[in-house]
Motif scaffolding. Structure first.
Motif, mmCIF file in Angstrom:
data_model
loop_
_atom_site.group_PDB
_atom_site.id
_atom_site.type_symbol
_atom_site.label_atom_id
_atom_site.label_comp_id
_atom_site.label_asym_id
_atom_site.label_seq_id
_atom_site.Cartn_x
_atom_site.Cartn_y
_atom_site.Cartn_z
ATOM 1 N N GLU A 80 1.416 3.372 -2.789
ATOM 2 C CA GLU A 80 0.410 4.398 -3.346
ATOM 3 C C GLU A 80 0.276 4.352 -4.599
ATOM 4 O OE1 GLU A 80 -0.562 7.738 -0.645
ATOM 5 O OE2 GLU A 80 1.464 7.435 0.358
ATOM 6 N N ARG A 100 6.609 6.483 5.681
ATOM 7 C CA ARG A 100 6.257 7.538 4.655
ATOM 8 C C ARG A 100 7.344 8.485 4.604
ATOM 9 N NH1 ARG A 100 0.252 9.736 4.748
ATOM 10 N NH2 ARG A 100 -0.080 7.763 3.581
ATOM 11 N N SER A 119 0.805 -1.236 -0.141
ATOM 12 C CA SER A 119 0.114 -0.044 0.022
ATOM 13 C C SER A 119 0.748 1.368 0.092
ATOM 14 C CB SER A 119 -0.868 0.008 1.442
ATOM 15 O OG SER A 119 -1.957 -0.733 0.917
ATOM 16 N N ARG A 146 -1.489 5.059 -8.120
ATOM 17 C CA ARG A 146 -2.699 5.677 -8.609
ATOM 18 C C ARG A 146 -2.562 5.635 -10.233
ATOM 19 N NH1 ARG A 146 -3.942 10.768 -5.281
ATOM 20 N NH2 ARG A 146 -4.078 9.964 -3.011
ATOM 21 N N GLN A 172 0.985 7.114 -11.028
ATOM 22 C CA GLN A 172 1.700 7.642 -9.834
ATOM 23 C C GLN A 172 2.096 6.534 -8.941
ATOM 24 O OE1 GLN A 172 0.683 9.861 -5.853
ATOM 25 N NE2 GLN A 172 0.270 11.217 -7.544
ATOM 26 N N ARG A 173 3.550 6.499 -8.458
ATOM 27 C CA ARG A 173 3.825 5.567 -7.281
ATOM 28 C C ARG A 173 4.694 6.214 -6.337
ATOM 29 N NH1 ARG A 173 9.096 1.533 -8.737
ATOM 30 N NH2 ARG A 173 10.076 3.362 -10.151
ATOM 31 N N HIS A 174 4.968 5.931 -5.297
ATOM 32 C CA HIS A 174 6.076 6.453 -4.454
ATOM 33 C C HIS A 174 7.171 5.732 -4.486
ATOM 34 C CE1 HIS A 174 2.739 8.791 -2.729
ATOM 35 N NE2 HIS A 174 3.643 9.531 -1.787
ATOM 36 N N ILE A 175 8.488 6.398 -4.540
ATOM 37 C CA ILE A 175 9.831 5.904 -4.398
ATOM 38 C C ILE A 175 10.734 6.123 -3.209
ATOM 39 C CG2 ILE A 175 9.607 5.927 -6.891
ATOM 40 C CD1 ILE A 175 12.164 7.849 -6.966
ATOM 41 N N LEU A 202 9.813 8.298 1.678
ATOM 42 C CA LEU A 202 9.136 8.153 0.041
ATOM 43 C C LEU A 202 8.481 9.616 -0.301
ATOM 44 C CD1 LEU A 202 6.808 5.089 1.279
ATOM 45 C CD2 LEU A 202 8.709 5.131 -0.279
ATOM 46 N N ARG A 203 8.504 9.502 -1.719
ATOM 47 C CA ARG A 203 8.333 11.083 -2.392
ATOM 48 C C ARG A 203 7.375 10.292 -3.539
ATOM 49 N NH1 ARG A 203 12.658 11.421 -6.376
ATOM 50 N NH2 ARG A 203 11.225 12.645 -7.617
ATOM 51 N N PRO A 204 6.434 10.990 -4.148
ATOM 52 C CA PRO A 204 5.822 10.446 -5.272
ATOM 53 C C PRO A 204 6.138 10.795 -6.690
ATOM 54 C CG PRO A 204 4.622 12.661 -4.534
ATOM 55 C CD PRO A 204 6.068 12.228 -3.548
ATOM 56 N N VAL A 205 6.338 10.026 -7.540
ATOM 57 C CA VAL A 205 6.597 10.271 -9.037
ATOM 58 C C VAL A 205 5.471 10.051 -9.705
ATOM 59 C CG1 VAL A 205 8.315 9.720 -10.750
ATOM 60 C CG2 VAL A 205 8.905 9.848 -8.358
ATOM 61 N N CYS A 206 5.252 10.731 -10.854
ATOM 62 C CA CYS A 206 4.111 10.435 -11.809
ATOM 63 C C CYS A 206 4.823 10.010 -13.121
ATOM 64 C CB CYS A 206 3.298 11.877 -11.975
ATOM 65 S SG CYS A 206 2.317 11.885 -13.022
#
Lengths: 529, 529
Positions: free
Chosen positions: B123, B485, B120, B125, B143-146, B488-492
């Motif tokens: 994340e 969290r 999860s 999307r 989007q995922r978090h890396i 982690l940071r989101p990447v699109c």
């Protein structure tokens, strides 16, 4: 409809701490009326109202909060052409762009209304008690996210609607349950007044506490006073690196430091891979210039850097891009200051002895028109000169010609943090693209294939963020539904009786929320999620 | 088994930049062996290895990463009694506590292994393309978090296992895909070496890249060098306010600022509501002292402040608490420095003319025993003197007697940010408790009813965090599964071909992840989530 007023809670107020006027960058005319700037006492009053509203507002039922966002959207639409015309006059942006931006602003508010209703952002987690556990029993533990507190939002010059008074920062902060105090951008005070009134009225129509929203016109000192007021708990900003970092420093120096979400500086590299150039150098050149010159290049995601391999295909790209740029009309820039900074940036890079000027756009006919610029340097020179990475806000881009893929990767590795990174590729380029991806993931918030970075979709998967200096917090985004997370923090409730628990955490899930139950994600029985 | 070595990647190294020894606070003896401290070059080498490992490690399959965490847990268990005895000797903590802490440490690693597998935290999307949309088509956006990058972790003195080399910061950073460089706490170098070797060996056993973990002994200058190294992208710290803020400032001043997750200072107020005191003043007094004196009060969540209403029930509480405290044996504190700071803190508050000393514990028989302290002040005096809010790390607590509920609420409102806030209540107190909750939610990361704040469950709903100065980032927790969290940071990804997409984002969901599809949360078809 324009009274030169700001809104401190419900009250329309004329500031008396100096004044500012709108300015038409196409004609060079000052616009009526004058806007009075806030005094320190007025900043204080807006913060006091926001604080007084906070506990009430963050506890509003989700449906009511969503309706408030939708009412703001409707009130903005109801302003009709007066809003469009004022925004055009203050920004020099054409009608289609302002109408599109209005649609985006309204759509964004409505999207956040949906997000509020759906409720995933509460991130409910329930861990059940284990009274029999040895050696110690486990308590009943429940987590939800709550609003962090009043948020100061700074309107951005380049999106007088979508990144301004009712823009993404305001929409996401209100969605999270945070009152908002907007510091209007001085480049579009009339637009700000109109939209500010729309929000103020929506708050009254929806029965929200008065302090849920204030709009201030203020000069620098009082903007700093705003972000250092103890009642402000977070800041949203889109603008220059200098402006963003001054807010970051001011907030880090508070007795209680607070986060600043500053979206600042990005040159948005575009990688032209060999098979793509071989296949379609001409169309890439043309489309790249369309992206570069759109809106006079005044986008955070403007493609200010191109990486390519030396050779005849790159020459073809440069010919196509040059022709397109030379044929482009110079569009009006947003402000005299932005135009001046652009001219200085272009003059600086053109004067760099390692940089060749490849093409310039036409000069444009309005007072502050942006004459586009395309420049060329070698990768070796780029690697040796960090100043070549400095953002020029406007329609200027630097092409960096690499001797080989290793050099291209070295340049990629040397880049500062970016909002976006773009790859132009064909299937034959896949191995190269794959070898670039780890670097681009580390460098950028969004990676595109065969598109152009301008145009930021407001949706669930968008990331408009990235490592410093693209933003001050790479873990967040300022566009898209995840933007709400900037203004939330988790709170855990241990062994609270059901009657004291917030609705979101009650056993019977009255809000029909998705929940994590003993670690297992569960959707609500019916309907919503 | 103890060689006085640190681990720079796979290499066991004896630092030569000075040395430090463990110290037995119960006996006052120095412990063998001496531990050599890292030079600047050794810090640099650990960072270089972490950086070299980053892209590989963050891309390890989830199953393999989970197995690595589980292998660390097993290797720690396999150290057997040698670890327990060394930790006891270096910390003065009793066997049951160290064994319990080992269980917690191992359980935490295993829990994060489950979290990694479930996925999860990625994340995911997916927003589908809308090629026909007018006026502009919509791209395919995912989007995922890396992982953010290599993380520097500072071992804490008060949990030589659970908040140290393989503690929550390390577990959550490794789970997120971040290599970790631990700066060992000088109070337990032997424990650190043993656990460090367990992790180093696990990395080799699981085929992880060498730089995924390093353990350094270092003095202050080189600790600052570590967090300001450009390859370090985040910092986890648990300790004093001074220590935490010095790291925050160092990291804010980097050319690329990075976040510091410092868990620092909290006095964890306990509110005694009238019906609860009427019903069970005596047992509350006794249980409160048990919580206060446990582990010599050396917990971040130690109840250092009690809010109550003047009156005979409070007198009864004070009698019971005094008797319990006076009967309590002074337990050994962790270090000579912590003991000295405790004595100074107690002397300072005892010397405050507005504060009355109610009871002291017994002096204790070991060299650095903590003599508990219970103090009393009026709410009016507390409100007038911010120094009364200063944390005394150890078994000291201040009771603040309020004239009425308004005064109690005023004190609550005046508090700094806290890790926890506790309410002792009966059903008749519900209205009062409800009136306090909004304030407590704003002030604390965790709210408890009828418990005591010591004892932090490692689970999904836990929040071990809170507004400044409890932590440097109220939006995060350092205990519980949400701790991942922080790193982690989101990447699109926009319009990437399936073959280039990371597995987590592919249409067919090969990792069986929960996903948000066009805004709608969806569980995987079978099995996992």
């Amino acid at each position: 409809m324009l009274n030169g007023e700001m809104f401190i809670g419900a009250a329309a107020v004329r500031g008396e701490h100096g004044s500012v006027r709108g300015y038409n960058p196409a004609t060079g005319e000052d616009l009526e009326p004058a806007y009075g700037l806030a005094s320190a006492a007025e900043v204080d009053r807006a913060c006091a109202l926001a604080w007084a509203a906070f506990d009430t507002y963050r506890d509003t039922p989700l449906e009511q909060r969503a309706a408030f966002l939708e009412r703001i959207a409707q009130n903005i639409l109801d302003l009709g052409d007066a809003l469009v015309e004022r925004a055009m006059a203050e920004s020099g942006l054409p009608r289609a762009r302002i109408e599109g931006e209005r649609g985006r602003t309204v759509g964004q508010l409505r999207l956040f209304a949906e997000v509020v209703r759906e409720g995933s952002w509460l991130e409910v987690r329930l861990d059940s008690a284990q009274p029999q556990r040895q050696p110690l029993p486990r308590s009943d533990l429940r987590q939800r996210h709550i609003a962090v507190g009043p948020v100061a939002v700074f309107g951005a010059s380049n999106f007088p609607l979508a990144f301004s008074v009712a823009g993404g920062d305001t929409a996401s902060a209100l969605a999270a349950g945070c009152p908002v105090v907007v510091k209007a951008h001085s480049a579009h005070p009339g637009t700000s007044e109109l939209v500010g009134r729309a929000i103020r009225d929506a708050a009254a129509q929806c029965g929200m506490p008065e302090g849920v929203f204030s709009l201030l016109f203020a000069e620098r000192d009082n903007a700093v006073k705003l972000v250092t007021d103890w009642r402000i708990k977070s800041v949203g900003f889109t603008g220059s690196r200098g402006g963003g970092m001054s807010l970051v420093r001011a907030c880090a120096g508070r007795p209680e430091p607070i986060p600043v979400f500053a979206e600042m500086s990005s040159i948005n590299p575009v990688f032209l891979l060999p098979a793509a150039l071989k296949e379609r150098a001409e169309s890439i050149g043309k489309n790249f210039i369309a992206s570069l010159t759109m809106g006079a290049g005044q986008f955070c995601t403007n493609p200010g850097l191109v990486l390519t391999l030396e050779g005849p295909e790159t020459d073809a790209f440069l010919r196509s891009a040059s022709a397109a740029l030379e044929a482009s009309a110079g569009a009006t820039m947003l402000t005299a200051g932005i135009h001046r900074a652009y001219e200085q940036g272009v003059a600086k890079i053109a004067a760099n002895e390692q940089v060749k000027t490849i093409a310039r756009g036409t000069a444009g006919t309005t007072k502050h028109a942006c004459q586009g610029g395309l420049f060329l340097a070698t990768a070796a020179d780029f690697l040796a000169d960090p100043e070549m990475q400095e953002e020029i806000f406007g329609a200027a881009s630097l092409v960096v010609a690499c001797k080989n893929l290793d050099e291209m990767r070295a340049v990629a590795e040397r880049l500062e943090g970016q909002l976006t990174a773009t790859i132009q590729m064909e299937a034959e380029d896949e191995a190269i693209a794959r070898s670039l991806l780890p670097t681009l993931e580390r460098k950028a918030g969004r990676i595109l294939v065969n598109g152009y970075p301008t145009g930021v979709e407001v949706c669930h998967a968008m990331v408009h963020g990235g490592p410093f200096p693209a933003t001050s917090d790479a873990r967040m985004t300022s566009v898209g539904t995840l933007a709400i997370r900037r203004f939330l923090r988790p709170v855990c409730y241990q062994d609270l009786p059901q009657a004291l628990l917030p609705q979101a955490l009650r056993d019977d899930n009255p809000l029909q929320l998705p929940r994590r139950l003993d670690g297992r994600l569960a959707l609500p029985e019916q309907g919503k999620a």
